[in-house]
Design an enzyme around this catalytic site. Structure first.
Site, PDB file in Angstrom:
ATOM      1  N   HIS A 120     122.226  61.763  72.885  1.00 39.35           N
ATOM      2  CA  HIS A 120     121.653  62.879  73.643  1.00 39.35           C
ATOM      3  C   HIS A 120     120.241  62.459  74.061  1.00 39.35           C
ATOM      4  CE1 HIS A 120     119.789  66.889  74.058  1.00 39.35           C
ATOM      5  NE2 HIS A 120     121.017  67.347  74.255  1.00 39.35           N
ATOM      6  N   LYS A 223     123.459  75.484  66.543  1.00 36.87           N
ATOM      7  CA  LYS A 223     124.787  74.905  66.767  1.00 36.87           C
ATOM      8  C   LYS A 223     125.698  75.133  65.558  1.00 36.87           C
ATOM      9  CE  LYS A 223     123.022  71.226  69.771  1.00 36.87           C
ATOM     10  NZ  LYS A 223     123.378  71.596  71.149  1.00 36.87           N
TER      11      LYS A 223
END
Lengths: 408, 150
Positions: A120, A223
């Site tokens: 990421h 998350k």
């Protein structure tokens, strides 16, 4: 394979565009169960005070809540000491803390920082900054055609020049689990430290930092059912101890004189300013909920979902799948494209059927280029998703090409 | 949300059409437009002579909305003066922002009026306006060239 977990999530009870909401963007953020929402509400209704500062009962309670949550995270990750758990805003802040405090201090010209092509942006950009500032080189571990990091690649790229290896445990695009044990073994054999981005792993399977012997691990609360704005940095005590503070200010100090300061011991050294105690309590409630569901159960649900979804997607002649060759190495993340149709159009058309997926580059530009695509669609599952959700996705996908005037 | 209001036939056609999507030989100005948040990129090429856009074309990748919007824009500006192109830009952006709603004012946009409903889809507005913002920058760049060379 419908399950009852969905009843614990108020947001999933609503309709979207007149259809049942099918939420398949859990890689971006998960929804929150009522127990987490209630915990945050209860904190502000009954316990809100500035922790560590007030000499009164309410502040003591807020402090207790905050430190109890730290202990809960310690157990959750299998860390040795609660002082090795630092609360941050999210995984990105945790990685920046490591880049600026550890990287800028311990990286020298000629050193190498090894990351993977599947990172990421949060685990790329901070290291680019460190490499530029310190005259170091950023080395990439490339995945093979199936999206897998091979032993040969690990052996080849991690060398005596390597000082930091920063890798994600699970790719947020492909859902593939990286061989962290092998990476740790190799990195430690050359004296490098290993940083693991657990943003896409910690919510989905049990991660034990001591069993993996990682030096640092980061993840985001949002998350894994917790509120946005709370994240975690785990670090081995002896490493955190030798790192300078990242942010400075209140509560991370011991004594402040006019020209100098001595810093508080761990974990306060890395927690400047008033912290997100409500968010931390939400994270604690999220861990309780996850532990009640149980990781073996979560893993099994996600495994069943991808084993149900992928063959169905493969049956659709107009779909291209990425990183789906070996399902044994895969979590509940599926990246795909609809032939001739841009992912944003796919997402908008699925939205009309109440199906929420992610479309774009997923903050992973280098991986997109490496895969030779501009963007993909991503359906990412969590344990509250069901076969009916997969069916809704498949049905909605059947309409996409028609809307844009292509025959299937 | 009614998809047929967004993905109209005219948009689907422009998305598939390659009429305006091609490399140009000897353009006088080329400008890249990017939506960093989604990764869409277009490259707009113009051939401007004597204040008139003699030819325009584009290349790049993007969703149907951005591709159709660009193609329609090129149909509109080909053969027009810079001033007319600026008026088209102002009208189109005004339509998307819902600042211009009068039908007779929007008439000059011709087929591009098909994108009016994008204003009901905030997540996709940036797709529709990408090429128009790029055109505006290209015109500014072209005007800079003219004033430098004159």
């Amino acid at each position: 394979m419908s399950n009852n977990y969905v009843n614990d999530f108020p947001i999933l009870q609503q309709t979207m565009n007149g259809k049942r909401l099918v939420y398949l963007d859990n890689g971006a953020t998960t929804q929150k169960p009522l127990s987490v929402i209630n915990a945050v509400q209860e904190y502000y209704a009954a316990f809100n005070a500035n922790p560590h500062r007030g000499a009164y009962e309410l502040s003591v309670k807020a402090t207790q809540i905050y430190e109890d949550a730290r202990e809960k995270v310690r157990k959750f990750l299998g860390a040795e000491k609660a002082s090795e758990i630092i609360f941050t805003k999210n995984a990105t802040e945790s990685l920046n803390l490591l880049a600026y405090s550890y990287g800028m201090t311990f990286i020298s010209p000629g050193d190498e920082i090894v990351i993977s092509i599947a990172e990421h942006h949060s685990n790329i950009v901070p290291w680019q900054q460190v490499a530029k500032a310190k005259g170091a080189t950023l080395q990439y571990l490339y995945v093979n055609e199936a999206g897998i990091l091979t032993d040969e690649e690990i052996e080849k790229k991690i060398s005596s020049k390597t000082k930091i290896v920063a890798v994600t445990q699970v790719s947020n695009v492909l859902g593939i689990v990286n061989p962290i044990e092998k990476i740790v073994h190799k990195a430690h054999s050359v004296g490098a430290v290993v940083i693991v981005d657990g943003a896409q792993s910690v919510p989905h399977f049990s991660v034990d930092v001591r069993a993996l012997d990682v030096d640092f691990l980061v993840f985001s609360g949002h998350k894994m059912l917790a509120p946005m704005g709370v994240g975690v940095l785990y670090g081995k005590e002896h490493l955190l101890d030798k790192m300078p503070p990242f942010l400075s200010g209140g509560d991370m100090i011991e004594y402040v004189w006019e020209q100098d300061t001595s810093f508080a011991p761990l974990p306060a050294k890395f927690e400047a300013g008033t912290q997100n105690v409500g968010g931390v309590l939400g994270l604690s409630a999220a861990i309780d909920y996850i532990e009640k569901v149980g990781f073996p159960n979560i893993e099994q649900i996600e495994e069943k979902l991808i084993h149900y979804a992928i063959p169905k997607l493969q049956q659709l002649s107009f779909i291209t799948l990425y990183g789906c060759d070996d399902l044994s190495k895969k979590t509940g993340v599926i990246s795909f494209n609809v032939n001739d149709i841009h992912p944003h159009d796919v997402s908008s058309i699925l939205d009309a059927d109440g199906v929420a997926i992610r479309a774009g580059h997923h903050c992973a530009h280098p991986l997109m280029r490496y895969l030779g695509v501009n963007a993909t669609c991503r359906a990412s599952f969590y344990f509250y998703n069901t076969r009916e959700d997969v069916d809704a996705l498949i049905n909605a996908l059947g309409r996409v090409r028609g809307v844009l005037g292509y025959g299937s | 949300m009614d998809l047929s209001e967004i993905y109209t036939e005219i948009i689907a056609e422009h998305n598939k059409s390659k009429r305006n999507k091609k490399q140009m030989e000897n353009p006088t100005v080329i400008l890249k437009g990017r939506n960093p948040s989604c990764g869409d990129e277009i490259e707009l090429a113009l051939k401007v002579e004597k204040n008139i856009i003699q030819d325009a074309s584009f290349t790049g990748v993007g969703c149907a909305i951005s591709q159709a919007s660009t193609s329609m824009m090129i149909d509109l500006i080909r053969g027009q003066t810079i001033e007319k192109a600026q008026l088209l830009i102002d009208t189109f952006l005004g339509m998307i922002k819902r600042e211009i709603t009068e039908e007779d004012q929007l008439e000059i946009l011709d087929e591009a009026v098909a994108l009016q409903n994008i204003s009901n889809m905030p997540a996709r507005v940036k797709c529709a306006v990408l090429s128009w913002h790029t055109l505006e920058s290209a015109i500014t760049a072209e005007e800079g060239n003219i004033s430098k060379s004159s």
